[in-house]
Design an enzyme around this catalytic site. Structure first.
Site, PDB file in Angstrom:
ATOM      1  CE1 TYR A  70     -16.855   6.289 -15.330  1.00 54.49           C
ATOM      2  CE2 TYR A  70     -18.726   6.393 -13.827  1.00 54.49           C
ATOM      3  CZ  TYR A  70     -17.412   6.716 -14.137  1.00 54.49           C
ATOM      4  OH  TYR A  70     -16.665   7.460 -13.258  1.00 54.49           O
ATOM      5  CG  PHE A 110       5.663  -6.884  -1.059  1.00 50.53           C
ATOM      6  CD1 PHE A 110       6.699  -7.576  -1.658  1.00 50.53           C
ATOM      7  CD2 PHE A 110       4.956  -5.962  -1.816  1.00 50.53           C
ATOM      8  CE1 PHE A 110       7.018  -7.356  -2.998  1.00 50.53           C
ATOM      9  CE2 PHE A 110       5.270  -5.743  -3.153  1.00 50.53           C
ATOM     10  CZ  PHE A 110       6.302  -6.446  -3.739  1.00 50.53           C
ATOM     11  CB  THR A 111       8.441  -2.921  -1.604  1.00 51.34           C
ATOM     12  OG1 THR A 111       7.715  -3.566  -2.652  1.00 51.34           O
ATOM     13  CG2 THR A 111       9.824  -3.555  -1.485  1.00 51.34           C
ATOM     14  CG  ASP A 157      -0.172  -9.659  -0.181  1.00 53.22           C
ATOM     15  OD1 ASP A 157      -0.708 -10.096  -1.215  1.00 53.22           O
ATOM     16  OD2 ASP A 157       0.840  -8.921  -0.203  1.00 53.22           O
ATOM     17  NE  ARG A 197      12.655  -6.990  -4.389  1.00 53.91           N
ATOM     18  CZ  ARG A 197      11.581  -6.224  -4.620  1.00 53.91           C
ATOM     19  NH1 ARG A 197      10.378  -6.745  -4.668  1.00 53.91           N
ATOM     20  NH2 ARG A 197      11.710  -4.933  -4.790  1.00 53.91           N
ATOM     21  CG  PHE A 230      13.169  -1.348  -5.198  1.00 60.53           C
ATOM     22  CD1 PHE A 230      12.591  -0.946  -4.001  1.00 60.53           C
ATOM     23  CD2 PHE A 230      12.367  -1.903  -6.167  1.00 60.53           C
ATOM     24  CE1 PHE A 230      11.219  -1.093  -3.792  1.00 60.53           C
ATOM     25  CE2 PHE A 230      11.005  -2.061  -5.977  1.00 60.53           C
ATOM     26  CZ  PHE A 230      10.429  -1.640  -4.780  1.00 60.53           C
TER      27      PHE A 230
END
Ligand code: PLI
Length: 463
Positions: free
Chosen positions: A72, A124-125, A215, A382, A448
Site C-alpha cells: 500500500y 486539449f479536451t 503536457d 476531432r 463527443f
C-alpha cells in the site's frame, strides 16, 4: 541492407480481429448513434480511435508486470518510476496518477484561482475542462499556422510569443499561474514544438514569474521531430533532446498511455517542492497514496520500463515513419489531410473532404461513420462535436474539422495501413454520397464521448 524499412520487433502473441460485412457494420453504426466512440471494439476491424492505452507492451514490460510490489505504501515499483522520470525527464518530484487527466486535475486545482488565465498552444479536451473547472479561462496562443491544415510549417505547435506577450500585457502576469505547453499538439494534428521555441517561451515566462507546465503526453515523438527538422539537432539522441526540452519547463503532466507505452497510468512531475507537497495532499483524496496514485505496482513498473523504451531512436523513427507512410498514400491520391503528417495520427480535413456538408451538420462525425461503414476502420471525430459549446451555449465551430486516424504504437503493420488508405481513398472518390448528421442526444460536458446522431441522407441513411 534493404532501403525498405520494417518493424523493429517481431510478434510473440497475436490477437484476432473481426472481419465483418457491410450490412453488419451498417447495423452496428446505427446502434452506436453514428458515434464511433459508442461502437463495440469487437465490431471493429482496424481500430484507429486513439493511440491512448492501445500500445502493445514489450516482453520487458510484461516481465516487469510480474515484479509488481503491491504494498500500500512505498512500493519498489514507485521508486523505479521515480528513477525513470528523473533520468529521462529530469524532474526531481513525481506523483503517479491513474492517467493523464488525474495529473491535470491535480495541477489545475493546485495552481489555478478563479479568474485566472491559462495560455496554451491549442486546447486539449480534458486539459481545458480541468482548467475551466478550477475557475480558469484557457487562451489559445499557438501560432496561426496551426489552425491551417495545409500549412507546411515544420513546427506548427510553436507558441506565438507575440500573442503570449499580448495576454500578459492585457491581464497582468499575476493572473497567469502557468502556460500549458503541449508537445506534440494533439488537436493541431500531432504537430511538434521546436527546441528554440520552447527555450524562448520559457525565457519570456520567466521574465514575468510565470511557470511553464508541459503536457508531456507525446514528448518523445516531439523529440524525434526536433532531431529530424531542427538545425543542429540531427546528431543528438532523442533521449538527450527530450531532457533539454524538459529543462525549459517547471513541471509536467503525463499520460503514460501514449508515449510511455502502457495501457494505463500517468503522473505529475515538478521541480518545485511546494507544488509536489500540495499534490501529495490532493492525490490521497482523488487517486490514492502518493506512492501509487491509483495504479497497481505492476502498472508503475510497466510505465517505468516504457519510459526508457519510448526514447529509443530506432523505435521512434519506425513509429513516426509508419504514421507518415499512411499519410503519404492519402496525399498521393489527393485526399486532403493535415500537413505535415504529425506524430501519432493522420488527420483527414473533413471540411475539404466534404465541402458540401455544412459544419453545423458535423462533417467529421459523418466521415468517421462512413469510414467505419466502408471498411470497419474506426477513427475519431476531432471537430465541432469535440470542441463542444462555449460558456454562452453556442458552438465553437473550430477552424479544424477533422477525422483522426490514430495509430496505436507497435500494434499494426504497414499492411494494415494499406487497407486503411484504400478505404479512405475509395470514400474520397465517392464523397458526394456522404451527407451530414443531426445530433439527437447531447450530454452537457465532453459531449463527443456519448452524443448520438442520425443521418440527414446519403450513404449512411441507405437501408
Ligand atoms: O487520457 P488521459 O487522461 O491519460 O490523458 C489526457 C490527455 C492529455 N493531454 C493530451 C495531449 C492528450 O492527448 C490526452 C488524452 N488523449 C486521448 C485520450 C486521445 O485519444 O488523444
Amino acid at each position: 541492407m534493404s532501403a525498405r524499412r520494417a518493424e523493429p520487433y517481431r510478434i510473440k502473441m497475436v490477437e484476432p480481429i473481426a472481419v465483418t460485412t457491410r450490412e453488419y457494420r451498417r447495423q452496428a453504426i446505427r446502434e452506436a448513434g453514428y458515434n464511433t466512440f459508442l461502437l463495440r471494439s469487437k465490431d471493429v476491424y482496424i481500430d484507429l480511435l486513439t493511440d491512448s492505452g492501445t500500445s502493445a507492451m514489450s516482453d520487458n514490460q510484461w516481465a516487469g508486470m510480474m515484479l509488481g510490489d503491491e504494498a500500500y505504501a512505498g512500493s519498489r515499483n514507485f521508486f523505479a518510476l521515480e528513477q525513470a522520470v528523473q533520468d529521462i525527464y529530469g524532474y526531481p518530484y513525481v506523483v503517479p496518477t491513474h492517467q493523464g487527466r488525474g495529473a491535470e486535475h491535480l495541477i489545475s486545482q493546485i495552481l489555478i484561482r478563479p479568474g485566472d488565465y491559462i495560455p496554451g498552444n491549442m486546447y486539449f479536451t480534458t486539459t481545458r475542462a480541468h482548467q475551466e473547472r478550477a475557475g480558469g479561462t484557457f487562451v489559445d496562443v499557438v501560432i496561426p499556422e496551426a489552425h491551417d491544415p495545409a500549412n507546411p510549417h515544420p513546427f506548427k505547435g510553436n507558441v506565438d510569443l507575440a500573442k503570449l506577450q499580448e495576454l500578459i500585457d492585457r491581464v497582468g502576469p499575476e493572473r497567469i499561474p502557468y502556460l500549458s505547453l503541449a508537445v506534440t499538439v494533439n488537436m493541431a494534428g500531432g504537430q511538434p514544438v521546436s527546441l528554440e521555441n520552447m527555450r524562448a517561451t520559457y525565457e519570456l515566462c520567466k521574465r514575468y514569474g510565470i511557470r511553464v507546465i508541459c503536457d508531456a503526453t507525446r514528448c518523445a515523438e516531439n523529440a524525434y521531430f526536433i532531431k529530424e527538422r531542427e538545425p543542429g539537432q540531427a546528431g543528438r539522441s532523442c533521449r538527450e533532446i527530450l531532457k533539454e526540452m524538459m529543462s525549459y519547463t517547471d513541471g509536467c503532466t503525463m499520460s503514460g498511455k501514449k508515449d510511455a507505452l502502457v495501457n494505463i497510468g500517468g503522473f505529475l512531475a515538478t521541480r518545485e517542492f511546494e507544488v509536489y507537497q500540495k499534490a501529495t495532499q490532493l492525490v490521497v483524496l482523488f487517486e490514492g497514496m502518493p506512492s501509487y496514485g491509483g495504479l497497481a505496482g505492476r502498472d508503475m513498473e510497466a510505465m517505468a520500463r516504457g519510459i526508457y523504451e519510448m526514447v529509443d531512436d530506432e523505435y521512434l523513427s519506425w513509429r513516426i515513419l509508419q504514421v507518415r507512410y499512411l499519410g503519404e498514400q492519402l496525399l498521393q491520391a489527393g485526399v486532403p489531410i493535415v500537413q505535415p503528417v504529425g506524430g501519432h495520427a493522420v488527420f483527414l480535413d473533413a471540411r475539404a473532404f466534404l465541402p458540401h456538408v455544412e459544419q453545423a451538420t458535423y462533417p467529421a462525425q459523418a466521415l468517421a461513420a462512413a469510414l467505419y461503414l466502408d471498411s470497419g476502420v474506426r477513427g475519431m471525430e476531432r471537430g465541432n462535436v469535440s470542441a463542444g459549446r462555449k460558456p454562452d451555449g453556442s458552438e465553437y465551430f473550430p477552424r479544424l474539422e477533422m477525422v483522426r486516424l490514430t495509430i496505436p504504437r507497435r500494434v499494426y503493420t504497414d499492411r494494415h495501413m494499406d487497407v486503411v488508405a484504400d478505404s479512405v481513398i475509395s470514400l474520397y472518390r465517392r464523397r458526394e454520397e456522404i451527407q451530414g448528421l443531426r445530433m439527437t442526444y447531447e450530454p452537457p460536458t465532453l459531449r463527443f464521448f456519448t452524443a448520438r446522431f442520425e443521418p440527414l441522407g446519403g450513404m449512411l441513411s441507405q437501408a
